[in-house]
Motif scaffolding. Structure first.
Motif, PDB file in Angstrom:
ATOM      1  N   VAL A   1       0.372  -1.331   0.031  1.00 19.29           N
ATOM      2  CA  VAL A   1      -0.038   0.196   0.054  1.00 19.29           C
ATOM      3  C   VAL A   1       0.774   1.399  -0.293  1.00 19.29           C
ATOM      4  O   VAL A   1       1.586   1.416   0.753  1.00 19.29           O
ATOM      5  N   ALA A   2       0.721   1.977  -0.757  1.00 16.85           N
ATOM      6  CA  ALA A   2       1.053   3.179  -1.270  1.00 16.85           C
ATOM      7  C   ALA A   2       0.828   4.527  -0.143  1.00 16.85           C
ATOM      8  O   ALA A   2      -0.610   4.415  -1.156  1.00 16.85           O
ATOM      9  N   LEU A   3       1.054   5.125   0.455  1.00 16.68           N
ATOM     10  CA  LEU A   3       0.452   5.989   1.232  1.00 16.68           C
ATOM     11  C   LEU A   3       1.060   7.762   1.275  1.00 16.68           C
ATOM     12  O   LEU A   3       2.522   7.754   1.458  1.00 16.68           O
ATOM     13  N   ARG A   4       0.540   8.941   0.488  1.00 14.85           N
ATOM     14  CA  ARG A   4       0.912   9.778   0.816  1.00 14.85           C
ATOM     15  C   ARG A   4       1.486  10.079   1.952  1.00 14.85           C
ATOM     16  O   ARG A   4       0.545  10.173   1.903  1.00 14.85           O
ATOM     17  N   PRO A   5       2.514  10.856   1.890  1.00 11.29           N
ATOM     18  CA  PRO A   5       2.363  11.918   3.891  1.00 11.29           C
ATOM     19  C   PRO A   5       1.139  12.911   3.482  1.00 11.29           C
ATOM     20  O   PRO A   5       0.621  13.525   4.502  1.00 11.29           O
ATOM     21  N   GLU A   6       0.797  13.591   2.301  1.00  2.00           N
ATOM     22  CA  GLU A   6      -0.495  14.769   2.096  1.00  2.00           C
ATOM     23  C   GLU A   6      -1.750  14.259   2.959  1.00  2.00           C
ATOM     24  O   GLU A   6      -2.492  14.580   2.442  1.00  2.00           O
ATOM     25  N   ARG A   7      -1.872  12.790   2.372  1.00  2.46           N
ATOM     26  CA  ARG A   7      -3.038  12.087   2.880  1.00  2.46           C
ATOM     27  C   ARG A   7      -2.907  11.401   4.491  1.00  2.46           C
ATOM     28  O   ARG A   7      -4.259  11.218   4.625  1.00  2.46           O
ATOM     29  N   ILE A   8      -2.079  12.431   4.998  1.00  4.35           N
ATOM     30  CA  ILE A   8      -2.497  11.581   6.282  1.00  4.35           C
ATOM     31  C   ILE A   8      -2.589  13.313   6.810  1.00  4.35           C
ATOM     32  O   ILE A   8      -1.900  14.047   7.409  1.00  4.35           O
ATOM     33  N   ARG A   9      -3.551  12.678   7.524  1.00  2.95           N
ATOM     34  CA  ARG A   9      -4.148  14.235   9.125  1.00  2.95           C
ATOM     35  C   ARG A   9      -4.299  13.569  10.196  1.00  2.95           C
ATOM     36  O   ARG A   9      -4.942  12.419  11.023  1.00  2.95           O
TER      37      ARG A   9
END
Length: 408
Positions: free
Chosen positions: A263-271
């Motif tokens: 799973v690729a998770l972009r940093p800007e998607r984390i809140r």
């Protein structure tokens, strides 16, 4: 449909080395198309085959519907603009022009003579001790021309390509390893690695829906989580990652239950939020157990962010080997960040003496311990003397380094 440029299963080998493998591309008329990838991925070789400077080992190349495999470069309806000259910002005009000659190990008198002739020819005599930042744009071009006079290279300054492309309405094929540049300027991008095209799409498609692990890692910053597919749900894939259930977008080829995936998770998607937001599928509770500011990392990373990787390629084009490139280009440009980070690390860890005691033994008084004890006792004459001595030694070393570098 007739494409401006079309490659059909093109392969290029240099002896036993396969630089390009089975590349197929369809580039539309009037499109700004970028070949993006790391150094050595095959993007420049692909462009050279389109331009006619290299012939494909296998496959076919078409321009405006006409087969171009045997057509020489000067008969092809294309123009090639080479990359801009790259001047080393930490070197003077003289040192920039002399760099390629030094890599040839010419005598110093010969280097001085040829540099002087080149600078006289481009009307830059008297500016030998200036740095590139102290020159106008036209003067910088002439410094680059002085380099080219000796190396017989034909490179030109990079134009404002996107603006020009809109004005003239022609097809542009652009080769770069700069992600930001490609994402900003391109209509579509082909991401290449190890001679293969991994994905073709718009900048948004490449960023939001990477086809492979390499594409996701190469474009932007990404976190990778290893897990297994446990279910499908309304266009989403449910992945189990170390006890967590994550809903993720499926890859283009699809997946099956039980398949191992990343799973690729972009940093800007984390809140981060004190309260769980409603309607968010991936919500997880946790406790922040540590928060720190990595001073050393910030300092070194800030320097790396402004580092131009093309300077290393330019040095190698001028004949420098890997060690010479590191010593003459990489290290001087990164030295401020490295020294700043090292100083910050020493300052923050001055009270950690375990390693020092292991090295020097318990019966000695290492310098950090002495300084630390003196600080606790106030500013003493000993502390002033040691600090002045260290400062003087450091300053002397820096000045000597600058003098030696200037005399080369």
């Amino acid at each position: 449909m007739v494409f401006a440029v079309e490659l059909r299963d093109v392969t290029k080998r240099f002896g036993e080395v396969e630089a390009v493998h089975g590349v197929s591309l369809q580039i539309r008329d009037g499109e700004f198309f970028s070949l993006l990838g790391p150094s050595g991925c095959g993007k420049t070789t692909t462009l050279r085959m389109i331009a006619g400077f290299e012939r494909p080992t296998a496959g076919e190349i078409y321009i405006k519907g006409q087969r171009m495999n045997e057509v020489p470069p000067f008969h092809r309806p294309v123009n090639t603009v080479f990359q801009h000259y790259t001047l080393f910002p930490h070197m003077t005009v003289f040192e920039n022009v002399a760099f390629g000659l030094e890599m040839k190990r010419l005598p110093r008198d010969e280097i001085r003579r040829r540099v002087a002739e080149a600078l006289q020819l481009v009307r830059l005599a008297g500016l030998e001790d200036r740095y590139p930042r102290q020159l106008s744009g036209g003067q910088q071009q002439r410094v680059a021309l002085a380099q080219a006079l000796d190396l017989k290279l034909r490179k030109e300054m990079q134009l404002e390509l996107k603006t020009l492309q809109h004005q003239v309405g022609i097809t542009f094929i652009y080769v770069t390893h700069d992600q930001e540049e490609a994402m900003t300027m391109s209509d579509r991008i082909a991401v290449m690695n190890q001679g293969r095209v991994l994905q073709v799409g718009t900048p948004v498609e490449i960023y939001e829906h990477p086809a492979t692990h390499f594409v996701a890692d190469f474009i932007g910053e990404t976190n990778f989580l290893e897990g297994k597919v446990v279910d499908h749900a309304e266009g989403w894939v449910r992945v189990k990652v170390e006890g967590l259930s994550i809903l993720a977008a499926p890859p283009p080829g699809g997946v099956v239950r039980g398949q191992a995936v990343t799973v690729a998770l972009r940093p800007e998607r984390i809140r981060l939020s004190r309260e769980a937001p409603e309607g968010t599928p991936n919500r997880y509770s946790g406790v922040i157990i540590a928060f720190c500011v990595p001073f050393v990392y910030v300092i070194v990373r800030a320097r790396l962010a402004t580092y131009d990787c093309t300077l290393e390629e330019a040095a190698q084009d001028l004949g420098a080997g890997e060690w010479q490139t590191f010593r003459r280009v990489t290290l001087p440009l990164l030295a401020p960040g490295i020294l700043g980070g090292a100083l910050m690390a020493f300052t923050l860890s001055i009270d950690d003496f375990v390693i020092t005691f292991f090295v020097t033994g318990p019966g000695s008084t290492p310098l950090p311990v002495l300084l630390y004890s003196k600080v606790h006792l106030g500013i003493t004459p000993e502390l002033n003397a040691i600090s002045s001595l260290l400062f003087g030694v450091s300053l002397t070393f820096v000045l000597l380094s600058l003098i030696v570098q200037r005399r080369r």
